[in-house]
Write a protein that holds these residues in place. Structure first.
Motif, PDB file in Angstrom:
ATOM      1  N   MET A   1       0.849  -1.171   0.000  1.00 29.10           N
ATOM      2  CA  MET A   1       0.000   0.000   0.000  1.00 29.10           C
ATOM      3  C   MET A   1       0.891   1.229   0.000  1.00 29.10           C
ATOM      4  O   MET A   1       1.865   1.304   0.737  1.00 29.10           O
ATOM      5  N   LYS A   2       0.544   2.161  -0.838  1.00 31.65           N
ATOM      6  CA  LYS A   2       1.232   3.447  -0.898  1.00 31.65           C
ATOM      7  C   LYS A   2       0.235   4.526  -0.508  1.00 31.65           C
ATOM      8  O   LYS A   2      -0.930   4.475  -0.909  1.00 31.65           O
ATOM      9  N   VAL A   3       0.702   5.492   0.277  1.00 32.26           N
ATOM     10  CA  VAL A   3      -0.173   6.552   0.758  1.00 32.26           C
ATOM     11  C   VAL A   3       0.557   7.893   0.675  1.00 32.26           C
ATOM     12  O   VAL A   3       1.670   8.027   1.193  1.00 32.26           O
ATOM     13  N   LEU A   4      -0.070   8.847   0.031  1.00 31.91           N
ATOM     14  CA  LEU A   4       0.392  10.229   0.036  1.00 31.91           C
ATOM     15  C   LEU A   4      -0.657  11.028   0.777  1.00 31.91           C
ATOM     16  O   LEU A   4      -1.815  11.078   0.358  1.00 31.91           O
ATOM     17  N   VAL A   5      -0.266  11.609   1.906  1.00 35.03           N
ATOM     18  CA  VAL A   5      -1.196  12.378   2.727  1.00 35.03           C
ATOM     19  C   VAL A   5      -0.852  13.853   2.576  1.00 35.03           C
ATOM     20  O   VAL A   5       0.310  14.249   2.706  1.00 35.03           O
ATOM     21  N   ILE A   6      -1.872  14.650   2.298  1.00 32.85           N
ATOM     22  CA  ILE A   6      -1.705  16.097   2.169  1.00 32.85           C
ATOM     23  C   ILE A   6      -2.657  16.770   3.138  1.00 32.85           C
ATOM     24  O   ILE A   6      -3.865  16.482   3.123  1.00 32.85           O
ATOM     25  N   TYR A   7      -2.123  17.637   3.995  1.00 31.14           N
ATOM     26  CA  TYR A   7      -2.997  18.463   4.807  1.00 31.14           C
ATOM     27  C   TYR A   7      -3.506  19.584   3.911  1.00 31.14           C
ATOM     28  O   TYR A   7      -2.720  20.230   3.211  1.00 31.14           O
ATOM     29  N   ALA A   8      -4.812  19.807   3.914  1.00 34.31           N
ATOM     30  CA  ALA A   8      -5.393  20.835   3.043  1.00 34.31           C
ATOM     31  C   ALA A   8      -6.228  21.814   3.857  1.00 34.31           C
ATOM     32  O   ALA A   8      -7.065  21.399   4.668  1.00 34.31           O
ATOM     33  N   ASP A   9      -5.983  23.096   3.626  1.00 30.85           N
ATOM     34  CA  ASP A   9      -6.884  24.105   4.162  1.00 30.85           C
ATOM     35  C   ASP A   9      -8.248  23.932   3.508  1.00 30.85           C
ATOM     36  O   ASP A   9      -9.285  24.105   4.138  1.00 30.85           O
ATOM     37  N   ARG A  10      -8.209  23.549   2.219  1.00 26.22           N
ATOM     38  CA  ARG A  10      -9.434  23.294   1.466  1.00 26.22           C
ATOM     39  C   ARG A  10      -9.155  22.231   0.412  1.00 26.22           C
ATOM     40  O   ARG A  10      -8.130  22.277  -0.277  1.00 26.22           O
ATOM     41  N   PHE A  11     -10.064  21.268   0.309  1.00 25.60           N
ATOM     42  CA  PHE A  11      -9.985  20.222  -0.704  1.00 25.60           C
ATOM     43  C   PHE A  11     -11.381  20.078  -1.303  1.00 25.60           C
ATOM     44  O   PHE A  11     -12.355  19.860  -0.584  1.00 25.60           O
ATOM     45  N   ALA A  12     -11.474  20.242  -2.607  1.00 25.93           N
ATOM     46  CA  ALA A  12     -12.766  20.121  -3.278  1.00 25.93           C
ATOM     47  C   ALA A  12     -12.597  19.279  -4.542  1.00 25.93           C
ATOM     48  O   ALA A  12     -11.502  19.192  -5.106  1.00 25.93           O
ATOM     49  N   TYR A  13     -13.691  18.672  -4.966  1.00 24.26           N
ATOM     50  CA  TYR A  13     -13.659  17.866  -6.188  1.00 24.26           C
ATOM     51  C   TYR A  13     -15.001  17.917  -6.892  1.00 24.26           C
ATOM     52  O   TYR A  13     -16.032  18.199  -6.295  1.00 24.26           O
ATOM     53  N   GLU A  14     -14.941  17.625  -8.176  1.00 22.45           N
ATOM     54  CA  GLU A  14     -16.117  17.420  -9.015  1.00 22.45           C
ATOM     55  C   GLU A  14     -15.873  16.137  -9.807  1.00 22.45           C
ATOM     56  O   GLU A  14     -14.771  15.945 -10.335  1.00 22.45           O
ATOM     57  N   PRO A  15     -16.856  15.244  -9.893  1.00 17.13           N
ATOM     58  CA  PRO A  15     -16.684  14.046 -10.713  1.00 17.13           C
ATOM     59  C   PRO A  15     -16.448  14.441 -12.178  1.00 17.13           C
ATOM     60  O   PRO A  15     -17.133  15.310 -12.705  1.00 17.13           O
ATOM     61  N   ALA A  16     -15.462  13.814 -12.800  1.00 14.52           N
ATOM     62  CA  ALA A  16     -15.149  14.120 -14.196  1.00 14.52           C
ATOM     63  C   ALA A  16     -15.484  12.937 -15.107  1.00 14.52           C
ATOM     64  O   ALA A  16     -16.279  13.073 -16.029  1.00 14.52           O
ATOM     65  N   ILE A  17     -14.872  11.776 -14.834  1.00 11.14           N
ATOM     66  CA  ILE A  17     -15.072  10.602 -15.689  1.00 11.14           C
ATOM     67  C   ILE A  17     -15.265   9.372 -14.813  1.00 11.14           C
ATOM     68  O   ILE A  17     -14.424   9.066 -13.963  1.00 11.14           O
ATOM     69  N   LYS A  18     -16.352   8.654 -15.031  1.00 16.77           N
ATOM     70  CA  LYS A  18     -16.592   7.387 -14.346  1.00 16.77           C
ATOM     71  C   LYS A  18     -15.760   6.325 -15.049  1.00 16.77           C
ATOM     72  O   LYS A  18     -15.864   6.151 -16.261  1.00 16.77           O
ATOM     73  N   ASN A  19     -14.905   5.606 -14.280  1.00 22.96           N
ATOM     74  CA  ASN A  19     -14.056   4.611 -14.936  1.00 22.96           C
ATOM     75  C   ASN A  19     -14.301   3.179 -14.445  1.00 22.96           C
ATOM     76  O   ASN A  19     -13.596   2.268 -14.857  1.00 22.96           O
ATOM     77  N   LEU A  20     -15.296   2.981 -13.566  1.00 18.70           N
ATOM     78  CA  LEU A  20     -15.722   1.635 -13.170  1.00 18.70           C
ATOM     79  C   LEU A  20     -17.238   1.548 -13.372  1.00 18.70           C
ATOM     80  O   LEU A  20     -17.994   2.270 -12.731  1.00 18.70           O
ATOM     81  N   ASP A  21     -17.650   0.667 -14.267  1.00 11.63           N
ATOM     82  CA  ASP A  21     -19.075   0.553 -14.584  1.00 11.63           C
ATOM     83  C   ASP A  21     -19.930   0.163 -13.386  1.00 11.63           C
ATOM     84  O   ASP A  21     -21.078   0.573 -13.281  1.00 11.63           O
ATOM     85  N   GLU A  22     -19.370  -0.634 -12.472  1.00 18.80           N
ATOM     86  CA  GLU A  22     -20.170  -1.191 -11.386  1.00 18.80           C
ATOM     87  C   GLU A  22     -20.435  -0.229 -10.220  1.00 18.80           C
ATOM     88  O   GLU A  22     -21.185  -0.560  -9.309  1.00 18.80           O
ATOM     89  N   VAL A  23     -19.858   0.957 -10.241  1.00 17.20           N
ATOM     90  CA  VAL A  23     -20.098   1.906  -9.147  1.00 17.20           C
ATOM     91  C   VAL A  23     -21.287   2.805  -9.464  1.00 17.20           C
ATOM     92  O   VAL A  23     -21.663   2.980 -10.622  1.00 17.20           O
ATOM     93  N   GLU A  24     -21.866   3.351  -8.396  1.00 18.24           N
ATOM     94  CA  GLU A  24     -23.022   4.226  -8.587  1.00 18.24           C
ATOM     95  C   GLU A  24     -22.629   5.496  -9.330  1.00 18.24           C
ATOM     96  O   GLU A  24     -21.467   5.920  -9.291  1.00 18.24           O
ATOM     97  N   THR A  25     -23.588   6.092  -9.990  1.00 20.10           N
ATOM     98  CA  THR A  25     -23.356   7.337 -10.716  1.00 20.10           C
ATOM     99  C   THR A  25     -23.391   8.503  -9.734  1.00 20.10           C
ATOM    100  O   THR A  25     -24.337   8.646  -8.961  1.00 20.10           O
ATOM    101  N   ILE A  26     -22.345   9.306  -9.763  1.00 19.10           N
ATOM    102  CA  ILE A  26     -22.215  10.487  -8.909  1.00 19.10           C
ATOM    103  C   ILE A  26     -22.099  11.701  -9.825  1.00 19.10           C
ATOM    104  O   ILE A  26     -21.265  11.715 -10.729  1.00 19.10           O
ATOM    105  N   GLU A  27     -22.923  12.688  -9.598  1.00 17.10           N
ATOM    106  CA  GLU A  27     -22.879  13.880 -10.437  1.00 17.10           C
ATOM    107  C   GLU A  27     -22.452  15.121  -9.677  1.00 17.10           C
ATOM    108  O   GLU A  27     -22.111  16.127 -10.289  1.00 17.10           O
ATOM    109  N   LYS A  28     -22.466  15.056  -8.360  1.00 16.89           N
ATOM    110  CA  LYS A  28     -22.202  16.226  -7.544  1.00 16.89           C
ATOM    111  C   LYS A  28     -20.885  16.075  -6.792  1.00 16.89           C
ATOM    112  O   LYS A  28     -20.579  15.014  -6.254  1.00 16.89           O
TER     113      LYS A  28
END
Length: 137
Positions: A1-28
């Motif tokens: 297992m490899k882990v890169l930990v970053i302390y963030a004052d702010r971390f935000a994301y938006e879904p861009a591309i679904k790359n596993l068919d079996e996972v639920e669809t996330i739009e937000k």
């Protein structure tokens, strides 16, 4: 297992591309503040060990980094770009879910980024010595 930990004052994301068919669809997307963001890659040889042993090792590392950065908020992010070796998606997700449960039981606030997605990321991270920690566990 490899882990890169970053302390963030702010971390935000938006879904861009679904790359596993079996996972639920996330739009937000979502945003988090004053948090540890753990970029985690489970490797093929991790699957030779128990989920409980891998999860415990991960959680201990995340709790240590959270204490060093004076936060109780940990975001788990699957990031399969830290090694050439990759565990199966099912094993990786099981580790994430078990780690999140253990962290919550220890009174940490947690979140997971959408599993099986490439995400647009927005990270505001300060530049001090323990704000970025890489480990091979």
């Amino acid at each position: 297992m490899k882990v890169l930990v970053i302390y963030a004052d702010r971390f935000a994301y938006e879904p861009a591309i679904k790359n596993l068919d079996e996972v639920e669809t996330i739009e937000k997307g979502a945003a988090h503040e004053n948090c540890i963001v753990a970029f985690i890659q489970m490797e093929e040889d991790d699957e030779e060990k128990s989920i409980a042993s891998r999860e415990k090792k991960l959680v201990n590392h995340l709790k240590w980094t959270a204490r060093k950065n004076d936060t109780q908020y940990i975001v788990l992010h699957s990031f399969a770009h830290l090694s050439e070796s990759k565990a199966s998606p099912g094993f990786t997700k099981a580790i994430f879910d078990a780690a999140e449960k253990r962290l919550q039981n220890a009174e940490y606030q947690t979140a997971q980024t959408p599993f099986g997605y490439f995400l647009d990321l927005d990270i505001k991270a300060p530049g001090h010595s323990l704000a970025r920690i890489w480990a091979s566990l």
